[in-house]
Write an enzyme that holds these catalytic residues in place. Structure first.
Site, PDB file in Angstrom:
ATOM      1  N   GLU A  99      20.740 -31.426   3.797  1.00  0.00           N
ATOM      2  CA  GLU A  99      20.336 -30.027   3.951  1.00  0.00           C
ATOM      3  C   GLU A  99      21.021 -29.391   5.172  1.00  0.00           C
ATOM      4  O   GLU A  99      21.107 -30.001   6.234  1.00  0.00           O
ATOM      5  CB  GLU A  99      18.817 -29.968   4.128  1.00  0.00           C
ATOM      6  CG  GLU A  99      18.260 -28.553   4.270  1.00  0.00           C
ATOM      7  CD  GLU A  99      16.763 -28.542   4.572  1.00  0.00           C
ATOM      8  OE1 GLU A  99      16.123 -27.502   4.348  1.00  0.00           O
ATOM      9  OE2 GLU A  99      16.235 -29.581   5.027  1.00  0.00           O
ATOM     10  N   LYS A 133      15.803 -22.767  -2.162  1.00  0.00           N
ATOM     11  CA  LYS A 133      14.593 -23.487  -1.777  1.00  0.00           C
ATOM     12  C   LYS A 133      13.349 -22.644  -1.982  1.00  0.00           C
ATOM     13  O   LYS A 133      13.265 -21.521  -1.491  1.00  0.00           O
ATOM     14  CB  LYS A 133      14.720 -23.915  -0.309  1.00  0.00           C
ATOM     15  CG  LYS A 133      13.621 -24.808   0.227  1.00  0.00           C
ATOM     16  CD  LYS A 133      14.006 -25.257   1.622  1.00  0.00           C
ATOM     17  CE  LYS A 133      12.963 -26.154   2.267  1.00  0.00           C
ATOM     18  NZ  LYS A 133      13.410 -26.609   3.596  1.00  0.00           N
ATOM     19  N   CYS A 169      14.292 -30.496   0.660  1.00  0.00           N
ATOM     20  CA  CYS A 169      13.411 -30.898   1.752  1.00  0.00           C
ATOM     21  C   CYS A 169      11.932 -30.604   1.500  1.00  0.00           C
ATOM     22  O   CYS A 169      11.280 -31.349   0.795  1.00  0.00           O
ATOM     23  CB  CYS A 169      13.892 -30.297   3.066  1.00  0.00           C
ATOM     24  SG  CYS A 169      13.293 -31.213   4.525  1.00  0.00           S
TER      25      CYS A 169
END
Length: 296
Positions: free
Chosen positions: A46, A119, A156
Site C-alpha cells: 500500500e 479503498k 489494508c
C-alpha cells in the site's frame, strides 16, 4: 472437471525512502525480479511511493498524490509489459483538485490498465489519520479479468471486513490481494504486538476459508519516523499467501525486504469448495439487515 492450472503470485515486501522516484524505480525493478522468480501476478505494498505519510495531518502531503494515468501506470505498465506479468499497483490517487483516494491500479501483462479499486474502509486512528487524506471509494468491491486469471484487490483496513472479501469472491476472484501498511506503535509492541499481528493474520486467513479462495497479503517493513521526529511506526512485514483452507503456503519475515512467490492451484479452489460448500449453503434469503449500521 476440475481445472488443472496454477497462477504464480509474487508479493514485494519492501521499505520506502523519502524519494518517490527512487521508490518507483525500486518497485519496477522488484517487479522484474519477481517475474524472473516465476511470478505471473505481482503485488506491491500500500502507498508504495513514499513513507507512510498518514502518521500526521499535513495538507502539503497531498502533493504526493498522482493521477491515473500517471507515473506509476507509466513505469509499472512498462515493467509489466517487459516481464509479461500482471501488476497490482497501490497508489495515492489524485482524482481531481481536492479529491483523493487510496487506490490500487490493476495493470495487465500487456502494460494496459484494466481496472481500478478505491479503498472502501478508511481508518482514523493515532498515526493512521487516513480520513484526512482519502475519500472513501465509490467503485464498490470488484474483481478484474487479467491475462493470468481473475483477481480481486482490497486495501489494508478493508482486511477487517468480511463483507468486502465476500463480495469480491462472489465475482469470481481466484485470489484476494491485500496491499497493506500496518505496523506497531513502538510503545505498544511489547504488550500488544503479538496479539495485534496474530489478529491481522487470522482475520485474513478466515477470508480465504470462508470464501474458498487464496488470499495474498503484502506489507511494508522498516521503522518509519516522521522528519520532525517522534516514535513513528514499526511496520511488521509478515507478508503471506494462504490457500482456500487457510493454510499459509508462504510467509515473509518481520524485518527485511523480500520477494515472496508461491503457486495458486486453481483446482484446489474447486476441491475445497466441493467439500466445504459455504457458497452453496448461504441463506441469501435471510440476510436482510446486513446493509444497516446496527439493528436497534
Amino acid at each position: 472437471m476440475v481445472e488443472n492450472r496454477t497462477m504464480r503470485v509474487g508479493l514485494v515486501q519492501m521499505s520506502m525512502s523519502r524519494d518517490p522516484a527512487e521508490n518507483l524505480g525500486k518497485a519496477a525493478a522488484r517487479v522484474a525480479e519477481a517475474a524472473a522468480a516465476g511470478a505471473e501476478v505481482v503485488c506491491l505494498p500500500e502507498l508504495y511511493r513514499s513513507p507512510y505519510f498518514c502518521q500526521k495531518e499535513d495538507a502539503a502531503l497531498f502533493d504526493l498524490a498522482e493521477p491515473v494515468p500517471g507515473p506509476s501506470t507509466q513505469a509499472l505498465g512498462r515493467a509489466a509489459r517487459e516481464a509479461g506479468v500482471v501488476v497490482v499497483a497501490p497508489i495515492f490517487e489524485r482524482r481531481a483538485a481536492g479529491l483523493y483516494h487510496n487506490s490500487a491500479v490493476i495493470i495487465d501483462a500487456s502494460g494496459e490498465v484494466v481496472g481500478l479499486y478505491r479503498k472502501m474502509h478508511i481508518p482514523d486512528d493515532p498515526a493512521f489519520y487516513e480520513k484526512f487524506y482519502f475519500t472513501p471509494g465509490d467503485l464498490g468491491f470488484r474483481a478484474f479479468d487479467t491475462q493470468k486469471g481473475k483477481i480481486g484487490t482490497l486495501i489494508c483496513w478493508d482486511q477487517w471486513y468480511p463483507e468486502g472479501a465476500r463480495l469480491t469472491a462472489l465475482q469470481g476472484a481466484i485470489v484476494l490481494f491485500y496491499p497493506t501498511a500496518i505496523g506497531w506503535h513502538p510503545h505498544e509492541k511489547a504488550e500488544h504486538g503479538h496479539g495485534q499481528r496474530d489478529a491481522w493474520r487470522t482475520v485474513q486467513r478466515s477470508h480465504a476459508i470462508a470464501n474458498g479462495v487464496y488470499v495474498a497479503v503484502v506489507n511494508r517493513v522498516g521503522h518509519e519516523i516522521p522528519p520532525e521526529g517522534g516514535p513513528g511506526l514499526e511496520f511488521w512485514g509478515s507478508s503471506f499467501i494462504a490457500d482456500p483452507f487457510g493454510i499459509v503456503v508462504a510467509e515473509a519475515s518481520t524485518d527485511r525486504e523480500e520477494i515472496l512467490v508461491a503457486p495458486v492451484d486453481i483446482g484446489r479452489i474447486e476441491d475445497v469448495r466441493r467439500n466445504w460448500p459455504f457458497l452453496r449453503d448461504r441463506r441469501i434469503d435471510a440476510y436482510a439487515g446486513i446493509e444497516r449500521r446496527f439493528l436497534d
